[in-house]
Write a protein that holds these residues in place. Structure first.
Motif, PDB file in Angstrom:
ATOM      1  N   TYR A 138      35.921  45.485  39.393  1.00 25.42           N
ATOM      2  CA  TYR A 138      35.444  44.218  39.960  1.00 25.42           C
ATOM      3  C   TYR A 138      36.587  43.468  40.650  1.00 25.42           C
ATOM      4  CZ  TYR A 138      34.200  39.318  40.271  1.00 25.42           C
ATOM      5  OH  TYR A 138      34.018  38.044  40.746  1.00 25.42           O
ATOM      6  N   LYS A 139      37.734  43.400  39.991  1.00 30.03           N
ATOM      7  CA  LYS A 139      38.876  42.670  40.559  1.00 30.03           C
ATOM      8  C   LYS A 139      39.370  43.319  41.854  1.00 30.03           C
ATOM      9  CE  LYS A 139      40.348  40.782  36.113  1.00 30.03           C
ATOM     10  NZ  LYS A 139      41.268  40.924  34.967  1.00 30.03           N
ATOM     11  N   MET A 140      39.396  44.659  41.876  1.00 29.42           N
ATOM     12  CA  MET A 140      39.811  45.369  43.090  1.00 29.42           C
ATOM     13  C   MET A 140      38.816  45.137  44.221  1.00 29.42           C
ATOM     14  SD  MET A 140      41.244  49.033  41.664  1.00 29.42           S
ATOM     15  CE  MET A 140      41.928  49.511  43.273  1.00 29.42           C
ATOM     16  N   ALA A 163      30.894  50.497  48.883  1.00 27.64           N
ATOM     17  CA  ALA A 163      31.967  50.078  47.975  1.00 27.64           C
ATOM     18  C   ALA A 163      31.985  50.890  46.684  1.00 27.64           C
ATOM     19  CB  ALA A 163      31.819  48.590  47.655  1.00 27.64           C
ATOM     20  N   GLY A 164      31.163  51.957  46.645  1.00 25.58           N
ATOM     21  CA  GLY A 164      31.172  52.844  45.483  1.00 25.58           C
ATOM     22  C   GLY A 164      29.963  52.757  44.584  1.00 25.58           C
ATOM     23  N   PHE A 165      28.879  52.188  45.111  1.00 21.61           N
ATOM     24  CA  PHE A 165      27.661  52.048  44.305  1.00 21.61           C
ATOM     25  C   PHE A 165      26.592  53.033  44.766  1.00 21.61           C
ATOM     26  CE2 PHE A 165      29.433  47.657  44.815  1.00 21.61           C
ATOM     27  CZ  PHE A 165      30.044  47.604  43.582  1.00 21.61           C
ATOM     28  N   PRO A 166      26.003  53.782  43.859  1.00 21.82           N
ATOM     29  CA  PRO A 166      26.126  53.728  42.393  1.00 21.82           C
ATOM     30  C   PRO A 166      27.179  54.661  41.796  1.00 21.82           C
ATOM     31  CG  PRO A 166      24.341  55.208  42.932  1.00 21.82           C
ATOM     32  CD  PRO A 166      24.887  54.697  44.264  1.00 21.82           C
ATOM     33  N   GLY A 167      27.867  55.447  42.636  1.00 22.91           N
ATOM     34  CA  GLY A 167      28.718  56.518  42.139  1.00 22.91           C
ATOM     35  C   GLY A 167      29.792  56.140  41.141  1.00 22.91           C
ATOM     36  N   PHE A 222      39.581  52.687  50.240  1.00 22.30           N
ATOM     37  CA  PHE A 222      39.426  51.775  49.102  1.00 22.30           C
ATOM     38  C   PHE A 222      38.930  52.532  47.875  1.00 22.30           C
ATOM     39  CE2 PHE A 222      36.220  49.317  46.682  1.00 22.30           C
ATOM     40  CZ  PHE A 222      37.082  48.466  46.006  1.00 22.30           C
ATOM     41  N   LEU A 223      37.949  53.394  48.068  1.00 25.37           N
ATOM     42  CA  LEU A 223      37.395  54.162  46.949  1.00 25.37           C
ATOM     43  C   LEU A 223      38.459  55.044  46.310  1.00 25.37           C
ATOM     44  CD1 LEU A 223      33.983  55.177  48.553  1.00 25.37           C
ATOM     45  CD2 LEU A 223      34.372  53.410  46.826  1.00 25.37           C
ATOM     46  N   ASN A 224      39.297  55.642  47.122  1.00 23.03           N
ATOM     47  CA  ASN A 224      40.374  56.473  46.578  1.00 23.03           C
ATOM     48  C   ASN A 224      41.383  55.639  45.800  1.00 23.03           C
ATOM     49  OD1 ASN A 224      39.666  59.156  47.299  1.00 23.03           O
ATOM     50  ND2 ASN A 224      40.220  58.733  49.425  1.00 23.03           N
ATOM     51  N   GLU A 225      41.594  54.403  46.231  1.00 22.98           N
ATOM     52  CA  GLU A 225      42.468  53.490  45.482  1.00 22.98           C
ATOM     53  C   GLU A 225      41.864  53.195  44.105  1.00 22.98           C
ATOM     54  OE1 GLU A 225      43.031  49.983  47.821  1.00 22.98           O
ATOM     55  OE2 GLU A 225      44.028  51.057  49.465  1.00 22.98           O
ATOM     56  N   VAL A 226      40.557  52.965  44.083  1.00 25.31           N
ATOM     57  CA  VAL A 226      39.867  52.692  42.813  1.00 25.31           C
ATOM     58  C   VAL A 226      39.944  53.905  41.892  1.00 25.31           C
ATOM     59  CG1 VAL A 226      37.630  52.205  41.739  1.00 25.31           C
ATOM     60  CG2 VAL A 226      38.303  50.993  43.829  1.00 25.31           C
ATOM     61  N   ILE A 227      39.661  55.074  42.437  1.00 28.19           N
ATOM     62  CA  ILE A 227      39.701  56.310  41.651  1.00 28.19           C
ATOM     63  C   ILE A 227      41.085  56.504  41.024  1.00 28.19           C
ATOM     64  CG2 ILE A 227      39.646  58.838  41.829  1.00 28.19           C
ATOM     65  CD1 ILE A 227      37.398  58.416  43.967  1.00 28.19           C
TER      66      ILE A 227
END
Length: 199
Positions: A27-29, A78-82, A106-111
């Protein structure tokens, strides 16, 4: 994150402290990156929990497996629902597909930040990747929360579903007319012995 924990329990999902921490960091990211690029119009924490996290986890309403199933999330944004599915069900093997490279970065940063394994984000168009042998008819489950007509979604998603697999579009409101319009795609889907689940 107590709100998420309670709402997940209603769905029959018990999230541990480590999983709740990952949701909180996600959430913060999301909010931080949303300041410089358009990822979501929803930024209030409770609304993100309800409309993004819990909605993504509604996948459990289907009879699809939640162990080591191979899942493709088309138009993940933004990565939903994955990403919520991966956090809640770590054994799922997930591929996130999006046409905008900035979102994929961004998704790769989250991962990386959340140390998620068995998940990858790839940049590309759904209609192009369906032509690649390593992706076509390769997934047990294909999901999408993309804002698109069911006919369009079916044309994009069905080619990725392996025989006996599932296509689970996240839709809201009255979708009877959309289902009617998507009949031709639906017939080809049934020939593959696959199933629709609407979320």
């Amino acid at each position: 994150m107590q709100r998420l924990k309670e709402k997940a329990l209603i769905l029959g999902i018990e999230l541990n402290d480590n999983q709740l921490d990952k949701f909180d960091r996600y959430y913060k990211m999301l909010i931080e990156k949303n300041r410089v690029m358009n990822l979501t119009a929803i930024t209030d924490k409770n609304e993100v929990i309800d409309k993004h996290f819990v909605d993504s986890l509604a996948f459990v309403k289907t009879e699809c497996g939640l162990s080591d199933q191979k899942v493709l999330d088309i138009g993940t944004g933004a990565g939903f629902p994955g990403i919520p599915l991966k956090i809640a069900f770590p054994k799922l093997q997930i591929v996130l597909l999006d046409s905008l490279n900035k979102r994929v970065r961004f998704l790769n940063e989250v991962i990386k930040e959340l140390q998620l394994e068995g998940i990858e984000a790839i940049h590309g168009r759904a209609e192009d990747f369906a032509k690649k042998a390593e992706y076509r008819e390769s997934f047990h489950v294909v999901v999408s929360r993309a804002v698109a007509n069911l006919t369009v979604l079916s044309e994009y998603c069905i080619p990725y579903v392996l025989e006996g697999g599932y296509f689970c579009p996240y839709k809201s409101g009255d979708i009877k007319e959309e289902i009617k319009q998507a009949k031709k795609c639906d017939q080809s889907f049934r020939r593959k012995s696959a199933k629709h689940y609407f979320l």
